[in-house]
Design an enzyme around this catalytic site. Sequence first.
Site, PDB file in Angstrom:
ATOM      1  N   ASP A  48       0.816  -1.222   0.000  1.00 34.73           N
ATOM      2  CA  ASP A  48       0.000   0.000   0.000  1.00 34.73           C
ATOM      3  C   ASP A  48       0.851   1.275   0.000  1.00 34.73           C
ATOM      4  O   ASP A  48       2.093   1.208  -0.047  1.00 34.73           O
ATOM      5  CB  ASP A  48      -0.936  -0.077   1.218  1.00 34.73           C
ATOM      6  CG  ASP A  48      -2.275   0.607   0.996  1.00 34.73           C
ATOM      7  OD1 ASP A  48      -2.379   1.433   0.076  1.00 34.73           O
ATOM      8  OD2 ASP A  48      -3.210   0.317   1.763  1.00 34.73           O
TER       9      ASP A  48
ATOM     10  N   ASP B 233      -9.996   3.743  -3.214  1.00 37.15           N
ATOM     11  CA  ASP B 233     -10.741   2.545  -2.782  1.00 37.15           C
ATOM     12  C   ASP B 233     -12.170   2.508  -3.314  1.00 37.15           C
ATOM     13  O   ASP B 233     -12.871   3.518  -3.332  1.00 37.15           O
ATOM     14  CB  ASP B 233     -10.830   2.509  -1.253  1.00 37.15           C
ATOM     15  CG  ASP B 233      -9.484   2.234  -0.617  1.00 37.15           C
ATOM     16  OD1 ASP B 233      -8.463   2.291  -1.326  1.00 37.15           O
ATOM     17  OD2 ASP B 233      -9.470   1.971   0.593  1.00 37.15           O
TER      18      ASP B 233
HETATM   19  C1  GAL Z   1      -6.131   1.349   1.556  1.00 35.68           C
HETATM   20  C2  GAL Z   1      -6.218   0.315   0.453  1.00 35.68           C
HETATM   21  C3  GAL Z   1      -7.344  -0.640   0.828  1.00 35.68           C
HETATM   22  C4  GAL Z   1      -6.989  -1.299   2.154  1.00 35.68           C
HETATM   23  C5  GAL Z   1      -6.768  -0.233   3.231  1.00 35.68           C
HETATM   24  C6  GAL Z   1      -6.266  -0.850   4.534  1.00 35.68           C
HETATM   25  O1  GAL Z   1      -5.132   2.259   1.248  1.00 35.68           O
HETATM   26  O2  GAL Z   1      -6.475   0.932  -0.773  1.00 35.68           O
HETATM   27  O3  GAL Z   1      -7.528  -1.592  -0.185  1.00 35.68           O
HETATM   28  O4  GAL Z   1      -5.858  -2.093   1.988  1.00 35.68           O
HETATM   29  O5  GAL Z   1      -5.820   0.733   2.800  1.00 35.68           O
HETATM   30  O6  GAL Z   1      -6.039   0.073   5.526  1.00 35.68           O
END
Ligand code: GAL
Length: 448
Positions: free
Chosen positions: A171, A231
């Site tokens: 991430d 997301d």
């Molecule tokens: C976001 C990511 C999500 C999930 C989340 C967890 O940045 O895009 O898919 O992994 O963090 O905190």
Amino acid sequence: MLLLSALLTFILHASKVRGLDNGLAITPQMGWNTYNHFGCDISETSILNTAKAMVANNLTKLGYEYVLIDDCWQAPARDPNTGAPVANSDKFPRGIKALADDVHALGMKVGQLHVTISFGWLTSRGDPSQKFGIYSNAGKLTCGSRFGSLGHEEIDAKTYAEWGVDYLKYDNCYNEGQAGTPKLSFDRFAAMSYALNATGRPILYSVCNWGEDGPWNFAPTIANSWRISGDIMDNFGRFDERCPCTSALDCKLPGFNCAMARIIDFAAPLGQKARQGAWNDLDMLEIGNGGMTYDEYVSHFTFWSILKSPLILGNDITNMSPETLEIITNKAIIDINQDPAASPATRRWKRSVPGGDLSLWSGSLVNYRFIFALLNTSPKSQTVDIDFTDVFVDQGTVYQHQPYALSDLWQKDASGNWGKPLGTFQGSLSKVVIGSHQTKIWMAVPAP
Ligand code: GAL
């Protein structure tokens, strides 16, 4: 016989251009991830129960092989002596390795055959057993504020390999300003790619930097997939200010709460960047999480498949409605996603209608087969004529004018298999009635 077919698969794959040369994700990866349904509320028990439910529902046989832990598995701090990552002991009392071992063993226990042929880095598998994945972040902290991997790439990759990890989602939060140019993002994500490769264990590398700095340009040689947007939200098309961009190209704030149909729009020009081993990731699926209707989830699954996104389920597998199970097990749609031609569908036209738009998409599969799909994002049913000069624009006039046997891939044939034959059509498919938020998709095979 098995050996021969494995060898042929190997030769076929070895001759094609690849992304990251770890031999993985030759077709888009399929599996399940904790985040969309469970968020941070994860535990060894819920993950193991899901892995078992994947086998019990025959999802592994359809290709859903990866069981993935997202954010929040970490202890409050790394090991103070070695600096190695440590799991939260309340959620994972036996540690991550024990869970990975259990997940790996599960596929084998149900008597499924495991065939692996390895040749240097190139690996071809006829292996329906389950694989295990984990999450970290190319920043100081993860998005859920656990410790990140920036500056700890080597020890983290080494530890994951020791735990038996087969997949890393990586991430982009708290990245200390190391973003804003493709080179800054590349260097940060490449550091983990090289560290994973150095372990000698094939670990699928899924970059999650939300499309920042255009990963479709810089990630194909270092990653197996890259997220293209903020997301996903479990909603068909609602605009949300927290997902402010109107296109993924030059988006300065990917954000989150991006409705499903908006991600289809973001993905439309990016298909040209996908290839074997290197995929645009439209984010994890929301099918079964309750925010969309049956027709909307059908649209969601169809587009993620034809645009060659990884198919990572995000619902509660231990508690699914028959409709959810029906959608995620449509083998005709999965086969398009997993087609060896690795060719994402392209949008051929988009037309405004009150409250939304209609769009026509088409693409080609191996063995002279083609698909085309129609999407209606408007609140009303529409009637559309589909002209084969649009469907086969890439193939030229001979293809545009020849007859095709068509089947509807969201209806079943007489034996109960997906794909109802509709007869032979030439030149056009007329007066197609398409409901609000519905997708219709057809397979076209040249007819004699
Ligand atoms: C976001 C990511 C999500 C999930 C989340 C967890 O940045 O895009 O898919 O992994 O963090 O905190």
